[in-house]
Design a protein around this motif. Structure first.
Motif, PDB file in Angstrom:
ATOM      1  N   ASN A  44       0.918  -1.230   0.072  1.00 48.71           N
ATOM      2  CA  ASN A  44       0.053   0.085   0.080  1.00 48.71           C
ATOM      3  C   ASN A  44       1.036   1.285  -0.104  1.00 48.71           C
ATOM      4  OD1 ASN A  44      -2.173   1.652   0.398  1.00 48.71           O
ATOM      5  ND2 ASN A  44      -2.567   1.378   2.417  1.00 48.71           N
ATOM      6  N   ILE A  45       1.088   1.706  -1.275  1.00 44.69           N
ATOM      7  CA  ILE A  45       2.028   2.929  -1.177  1.00 44.69           C
ATOM      8  C   ILE A  45       1.325   4.012  -1.662  1.00 44.69           C
ATOM      9  CG2 ILE A  45       4.232   3.796  -2.513  1.00 44.69           C
ATOM     10  CD1 ILE A  45       5.204   0.953  -3.045  1.00 44.69           C
ATOM     11  N   LYS A  46       1.641   5.134  -0.924  1.00 46.66           N
ATOM     12  CA  LYS A  46       0.745   6.215  -1.299  1.00 46.66           C
ATOM     13  C   LYS A  46       1.817   7.411  -1.729  1.00 46.66           C
ATOM     14  CE  LYS A  46      -2.376   6.040   2.431  1.00 46.66           C
ATOM     15  NZ  LYS A  46      -3.192   6.718   3.631  1.00 46.66           N
ATOM     16  N   THR A  47       1.325   7.987  -2.947  1.00 44.71           N
ATOM     17  CA  THR A  47       2.212   9.122  -3.630  1.00 44.71           C
ATOM     18  C   THR A  47       2.217  10.414  -2.719  1.00 44.71           C
ATOM     19  OG1 THR A  47       1.527   8.230  -5.913  1.00 44.71           O
ATOM     20  CG2 THR A  47       2.412  10.418  -5.816  1.00 44.71           C
ATOM     21  N   ILE A  48       3.356  10.942  -2.457  1.00 45.40           N
ATOM     22  CA  ILE A  48       3.589  12.171  -1.656  1.00 45.40           C
ATOM     23  C   ILE A  48       3.931  13.224  -2.687  1.00 45.40           C
ATOM     24  CG2 ILE A  48       4.772  13.172   0.238  1.00 45.40           C
ATOM     25  CD1 ILE A  48       4.863  10.611   1.614  1.00 45.40           C
ATOM     26  N   ARG A  49       3.547  14.351  -2.808  1.00 50.53           N
ATOM     27  CA  ARG A  49       3.933  15.490  -3.536  1.00 50.53           C
ATOM     28  C   ARG A  49       4.464  16.480  -2.431  1.00 50.53           C
ATOM     29  NH1 ARG A  49       2.018  15.219  -8.633  1.00 50.53           N
ATOM     30  NH2 ARG A  49       0.427  13.893  -9.156  1.00 50.53           N
TER      31      ARG A  49
END
Length: 345
Positions: A44-49
């Motif tokens: 479960n990888i969340k994209t961080i901007r």
């Protein structure tokens, strides 16, 4: 009986040891045996901007230098003073600005030099002792490390009227006017090669040069005998009405404009010999192609010695040879101490 019991016990121990070893051998895992099997779990990888601040960085190709100052000199004597001397007061103002734009092989330099000074001696008329407007603009394209093509436009004039004086009945009076603002004024356009081995020295060879001379003050304008009569109501020489003022600054009688094509050589030096001593010089040779054997020369030299951060001593010298004005060398020299403020500091 005892011997039999001992043998029996020994055989029993050997039998147990053999069984134990066999059990352990069966339980030993082979190298390629999968001991444990686990199911793969989805990641479960969340994209961080990340927030990156905008820096708004810009390259500034301009450099600017500004100097302005004031020089004062005063002397006074009372009626009982027997040592000789004349009371006087002198004030000099000067300002200089230079801007330089350099990008790739292009270079643009504009420089303004403004000077004005007056001196007043006791019982005499106040006279100017320094007066100059100079504005030089040069655009160049570098051909090699030391050589460039250039084109330039230069404007020269003065702020105030300059007079010739005489003494009448012991009083200092004005004889006649010699020059004024825009009388004369010079506008010079030049094109050629520039040799610039360092930022301290440059030499321009203006093979294609044009100069316009303006005399826009009616008091200085050259006039023929008839033109002089129409202006002032009398002839300059009553015995010969054809006698006029003659040419002035290369402008013919009854005209206010003259154009000349020439070769121009311009040398510039701006060198700091120490952190407190600067020498700035400009030499200009202007050879009209119609009078190329008798060119005009002008040399301006300023030596500045820094006493403190804001107090300087200035030695100025000017040498001019202009056959359109007088066929002799003109010399001017001044020494002054004053306050000079520079930007940037």
């Amino acid at each position: 009986m005892k011997l039999f019991n001992f043998v029996g016990m020994a055989m029993l121990c050997l039998s147990f040891t053999s069984i134990r070893a066999q059990d352990l051998k069966d339980l030993r895992a082979k190298p390629d045996t999968i001991i444990s099997v686990q199911k793969e779990q989805p990641l479960n990888i969340k994209t961080i901007r990340p927030v990156v601040p905008k820096l708004n960085l810009e390259v500034d190709y301009w450099k600017h230098w500004t100097k302005f100052g004031i020089n004062l000199n005063q002397a006074s004597f009372n009626d009982n003073w027997k040592g000789g001397g004349v009371g006087s007061i002198a004030v000099g103002l000067n300002a200089n600005h230079k801007s330089d734009y350099t990008r790739d092989n292009f270079n643009f330099v504009t420089e303004v030099d403004l000077r004005y000074g007056k001196i007043k001696n006791t019982n005499n008329i106040a006279k100017k002792n320094n007066d100059r407007i100079f504005w030089d603009n040069k655009l160049s394209y570098k051909l090699s490390a030391n050589w460039a093509l250039f084109t330039s436009v230069t404007f020269e004039s003065q702020f105030d009227a300059g007079y010739k004086y005489k003494t009448v009945n012991g009083k200092d009076t004005i004889d006649y006017i010699e020059n004024a603002f825009m009388a004369p004024a010079y506008l010079t356009e030049s094109f050629g090669l520039e040799y610039k081995p360092s930022n301290e020295f440059s030499l321009r060879f203006g093979t294609g040069t044009a100069r316009q001379t303006f005399i826009l003050d009616e008091r200085v304008k050259p006039r023929s005998g008839e033109g002089f009569f129409q202006k002032y109501g009398y002839y300059r020489d009553p015995n010969n009405p054809t006698v006029g003022t003659g040419e002035r600054f290369g402008v013919k009688e009854d005209r206010s404009f003259a154009n000349a094509l020439a070769f121009q050589l311009t040398g510039n030096l701006d060198k700091n010999f120490t952190d407190k001593l600067n020498v700035k010089a400009r030499y200009n040779l202007f050879a009209d192609y119609e009078k190329i054997s008798d060119p005009t020369h002008r040399l301006d030299v300023t030596v500045t010695a820094k006493v403190t951060r804001v107090i300087n001593v200035n030695l100025n010298g000017i040498m001019i040879y202009d056959p359109d004005v007088i066929s002799r060398v003109q010399l001017s020299q001044s020494l002054a101490m004053g306050i000079v403020y520079s930007l940037p500091k």
